[in-house]
Enzyme design. Structure first.
Site, PDB file in Angstrom:
ATOM      1  N   GLY A  93     -38.524   0.956  23.172  1.00  0.00           N
ATOM      2  CA  GLY A  93     -39.853   0.890  23.837  1.00  0.00           C
ATOM      3  C   GLY A  93     -39.830   1.377  25.006  1.00  0.00           C
ATOM      4  O   GLY A  93     -38.801   1.329  25.721  1.00  0.00           O
ATOM      5  N   THR A  94     -40.958   1.917  25.729  1.00  0.00           N
ATOM      6  CA  THR A  94     -40.896   2.860  26.846  1.00  0.00           C
ATOM      7  C   THR A  94     -41.929   1.875  27.952  1.00  0.00           C
ATOM      8  O   THR A  94     -41.653   0.972  28.571  1.00  0.00           O
ATOM      9  CB  THR A  94     -41.309   4.106  26.828  1.00  0.00           C
ATOM     10  OG1 THR A  94     -42.436   4.274  26.169  1.00  0.00           O
ATOM     11  CG2 THR A  94     -40.239   4.825  26.003  1.00  0.00           C
ATOM     12  N   THR A  95     -42.927   2.475  28.410  1.00  0.00           N
ATOM     13  CA  THR A  95     -43.764   2.058  29.563  1.00  0.00           C
ATOM     14  C   THR A  95     -44.544   0.832  29.612  1.00  0.00           C
ATOM     15  O   THR A  95     -45.358   0.633  28.570  1.00  0.00           O
ATOM     16  CB  THR A  95     -44.461   3.240  30.229  1.00  0.00           C
ATOM     17  OG1 THR A  95     -43.567   4.407  29.918  1.00  0.00           O
ATOM     18  CG2 THR A  95     -44.790   3.083  31.489  1.00  0.00           C
ATOM     19  N   ALA A 152     -41.547  10.118  26.443  1.00  0.00           N
ATOM     20  CA  ALA A 152     -41.139   8.899  25.556  1.00  0.00           C
ATOM     21  C   ALA A 152     -42.266   8.034  25.706  1.00  0.00           C
ATOM     22  O   ALA A 152     -42.391   7.101  24.839  1.00  0.00           O
ATOM     23  CB  ALA A 152     -39.988   8.331  26.219  1.00  0.00           C
TER      24      ALA A 152
END
Length: 281
Positions: A53-55, A228
């Site tokens: 998972g990113t931001t 991403a």
């Protein structure tokens, strides 16, 4: 107090013996192998691609705090999932957003939710927001061994402090180090770009509506520069997960509410693709 190991009724005696108000301590005493950080990892040759998972972004306003996350999970240079959820309620007055190894992060959130619920049932009162932030720090520190092997989890924690009557934001590093952020915060691969947008547009006197727009704008900017991070997908109707926590508790915005914010930003960008967007707030 050491539990009687004899079975009593349908539950083992360990479940009926008074002890720590921490579910993590209980699990560590009776089934330590179930804790994520205690699980042995198989030996592998070469790199293994795992969904990440990113931001995640957060911003406070005088009446509370907003926590939001994009919907993309990546596996190397491949999009593993387009609609993953990365922001979850921790309890009635707090929420946690996850960045890092997706599977471990979701499991950690569920364990954190159980930890807070267990404390409330045993003690009869809710843990303070400061106490919740400390408990999450301990859980992240317990995952340090896996983090050193590339399975890191770095969440963002936010909530309404009932005692101080204000919204607060806490960020972490992989060792469990905790920092309270002033005004706004971001974590994950797109955090550098999201933080730039937050720094540019944040004000101390934001309304709730403006704070909601701010975090979506920050995620939009992060998606512009970080592959991403997934931007709002109007065609598939995939929008960021946006939550707000006030003295009335945790609330997750509906798809219709998120869509309205996203479309306002999208329409403005079509008019001024390279111009200032502070007017959105």
């Amino acid at each position: 107090m050491e539990a009687n190991t004899r079975s009593t009724g349908h539950l083992p005696a360990a479940f009926l013996t008074p002890g720590s108000s921490s579910f993590m301590d209980f699990l560590a005493s009776h089934s330590p192998e179930l804790l994520p950080g205690n699980r042995p990892l198989p030996a592998v040759q070469g790199a293994v691609e795992i969904p990440h998972g990113t931001t995640i972004v957060a911003a406070s306003f005088p009446g509370g705090v907003v926590l939001a996350g994009d919907r993309r999970a990546t596996m190397g240079n491949v999009i593993a999932q387009r609609d993953i959820e990365k922001v979850f309620p921790a309890d009635e007055y707090s929420a946690v957003g996850i960045a890092g190894t997706a599977g471990l992060a979701v499991e950690m959130v569920k364990l954190f939710q159980l930890e807070l619920e267990h404390f409330e049932k045993v003690e009869g009162v809710q843990l303070s927001l400061e106490g919740k932030a400390n408990r999450l720090s301990t859980m992240i520190r317990g995952n340090l061994g896996m983090a050193m092997q590339g399975l890191a989890v770095v969440p963002l924690f936010a909530g309404w402090d009932v005692d101080r009557q204000k919204g607060r934001i806490f960020s972490y590093d992989v060792t469990g180090g905790r920092s309270e952020e002033r005004g706004f915060a971001a974590t994950g691969s797109g955090s550098v770009f999201a933080r730039g947008a937050l720094k540019k547009l944040f004000r101390e006197d934001l309304t709730e509506s403006q704070a909601l727009t701010l975090v979506v704008q920050a995620l939009y900017d992060a998606a512009d520069d970080d592959s991403a991070t997934g931007g709002p997908d109007l065609a598939r109707r995939i929008y960021p997960i946006v939550t707000v926590i006030t003295d009335e508790g945790f609330r997750k915005l509906t798809e219709a509410e998120c869509s309205e914010i996203v479309r306002a930003i999208h329409d403005r960008r079509l008019q001024e693709p390279d111009g200032p967007r502070a007017a959105l707030l």
